[in-house]
Design a protein around this motif. Structure first.
Motif, short mmCIF file in Angstrom:
data_model
loop_
_atom_site.label_atom_id
_atom_site.label_comp_id
_atom_site.label_asym_id
_atom_site.label_seq_id
_atom_site.Cartn_x
_atom_site.Cartn_y
_atom_site.Cartn_z
N TYR A 29 35.95 43.94 32.34
CA TYR A 29 37.20 43.21 32.29
C TYR A 29 38.20 44.07 32.56
CZ TYR A 29 40.75 39.76 30.29
OH TYR A 29 41.60 39.10 30.23
N ARG A 30 38.30 45.16 32.10
CA ARG A 30 39.50 46.23 32.25
C ARG A 30 39.87 46.35 33.74
NH1 ARG A 30 40.79 49.79 27.76
NH2 ARG A 30 40.99 51.62 29.20
N THR A 31 38.88 46.06 34.75
CA THR A 31 39.21 46.29 36.20
C THR A 31 39.60 45.07 36.73
OG1 THR A 31 36.64 45.81 36.69
CG2 THR A 31 37.07 48.08 36.22
N THR A 32 39.97 43.96 35.91
CA THR A 32 40.45 42.64 36.78
C THR A 32 41.78 42.64 36.41
OG1 THR A 32 40.34 41.54 34.52
CG2 THR A 32 38.25 41.53 35.95
N ASP A 33 42.58 41.95 37.38
CA ASP A 33 43.98 41.84 37.44
C ASP A 33 44.46 40.95 36.12
OD1 ASP A 33 44.30 42.97 39.95
OD2 ASP A 33 44.21 40.94 41.14
N GLU A 34 43.60 40.07 35.60
CA GLU A 34 43.97 39.24 34.46
C GLU A 34 43.99 40.24 33.29
OE1 GLU A 34 41.75 35.73 31.47
OE2 GLU A 34 40.66 36.52 33.44
#
Length: 342
Positions: free
Chosen positions: A221-226
């Motif tokens: 999740y830490r690699t997503t734009d969100e």
């Protein structure tokens, strides 16, 4: 420059002179454009180029606003902001420098003197003022300089588009303020160090320390734009005080753990990061506009333009001694908006 003597009238007992005679004006020195038609034409072309630069800057700014859009990454935002900013700079600088160069090289530069008079004016004086304005317009030469007049009008007419177009295009955009009501903080979410994401044990937090905190999420999740957007809403500043110094409002009693308190890092004024902690006074300071919050009293505002306390994150520890959230924030984080009275 001609020299002239100055007459002074002095009373016998006066410490300072009462009156000085008018020293007059220095002899006028004509500019090159006043005596050389080629220099005059050259100056006019320079002014035209400067106003054309403003027109081009406006066009580039409009293009950049639509074509160089932020893509959600830091680099994309930087490129969009830099391109738009440089274009608007040239749009404004062209008008400003062009107007100054026009006044210095093409308009009448003869010195004029007007005697002082009472502030109250008569009808005759107003007529004279209108006449002088008309003379000024005539003296500027804009009436007989067609190219210059056209480019000046174009620059002044186009520049407001750099402001109007972004404002108009935002109509119908995303105005869903409910996004600010909820963050990633939920019951049981571990507190982790920002930016590493390592969970924090209560025993790791020393008395008087201030820790920058983010919620625990997966590496994926830490690699997503969100994650960038959600992290911006969920950032927390955690401080450990002597439990005897805590005096929170009644509704926030028990939201700490052994003197450890956690508050939203987003200032309730305009959203700057509140990151300066003064250990002796237990004050948090926002560096943007100096809003100051008292951590020992529920982060209430003690100074500055902020109108409400920083939202507090209720915390406790899990079975392994790691700090976790008891729940999410009890109110929206960040600055006030139209749905809030404060």
């Amino acid at each position: 420059m001609s020299e002239s003597k100055t007459d002074v009238t002095v009373h016998p007992d006066a410490e300072h002179p009462e009156k000085f005679s008018d020293p007059g004006l220095p002899s006028h020195r004509p500019r090159q454009a006043d005596i050389d038609p080629k220099a005059d034409k050259r100056a006019e072309r320079q002014v035209v180029v400067l106003f054309l630069l403003s027109v081009i800057g406006t066009i580039v700014a409009l293009w950049a606003y639509f074509a160089v859009r932020p893509d959600g990454t830091t680099g994309g935002v930087r490129t969009s902001t830099l391109t738009l900013g440089i274009a608007i700079f040239f749009a404004l600088a062209g008008i400003g420098i062009g107007a100054i160069h026009w006044a210095k090289t093409l308009m009448n530069d003869h010195e004029m003197v007007e005697e002082r008079h009472q502030a109250r004016t008569t009808g005759e004086t107003r007529e004279i003022a209108v006449k002088k304005l008309q003379d000024g317009i005539k003296d500027s030469g804009i009436g007989r300089r067609g190219v210059l007049k056209g480019v000046v009008v174009s620059a002044l007419a186009l520049f407001p588009l750099t402001i109007a177009v972004p404002l108009i295009s935002s109509v119908g955009g995303d105005w869903d303020v409910s996004k600010f009501r909820d963050t990633l903080w939920k019951k049981g979410t571990r507190l982790t160090y920002d930016p590493t994401g390592r969970p924090i044990k209560a025993s790791d937090v020393t008395l008087g320390s201030a820790v920058h905190v983010i919620p625990e999420v997966t590496e994926e999740y830490r690699t997503t734009d969100e994650w960038i957007t959600e992290k911006a809403k969920a950032v927390v500043l955690m401080v450990r005080l002597d439990p005897r110094d805590l005096n929170p409002p009644a509704k926030q009693a028990g939201w700490d753990y052994d003197g450890i308190v956690a508050f939203s890092k987003i200032c309730t004024h305009v959203g700057c990061p509140v990151a300066l902690y003064e250990q002796q006074t237990h004050h948090l300071l926002c560096p943007c506009h100096q809003s100051t919050f008292d951590v020992a009293h529920g982060a209430k505002v003690v100074f500055g333009p902020a109108k409400r306390p920083l939202p507090q994150l209720p915390i406790t520890v899990d079975a392994d001694g790691y700090l976790v959230a008891r729940d999410g924030f009890d109110e929206p984080v960040g600055p006030s908006y139209w749905e809030r009275l404060k």
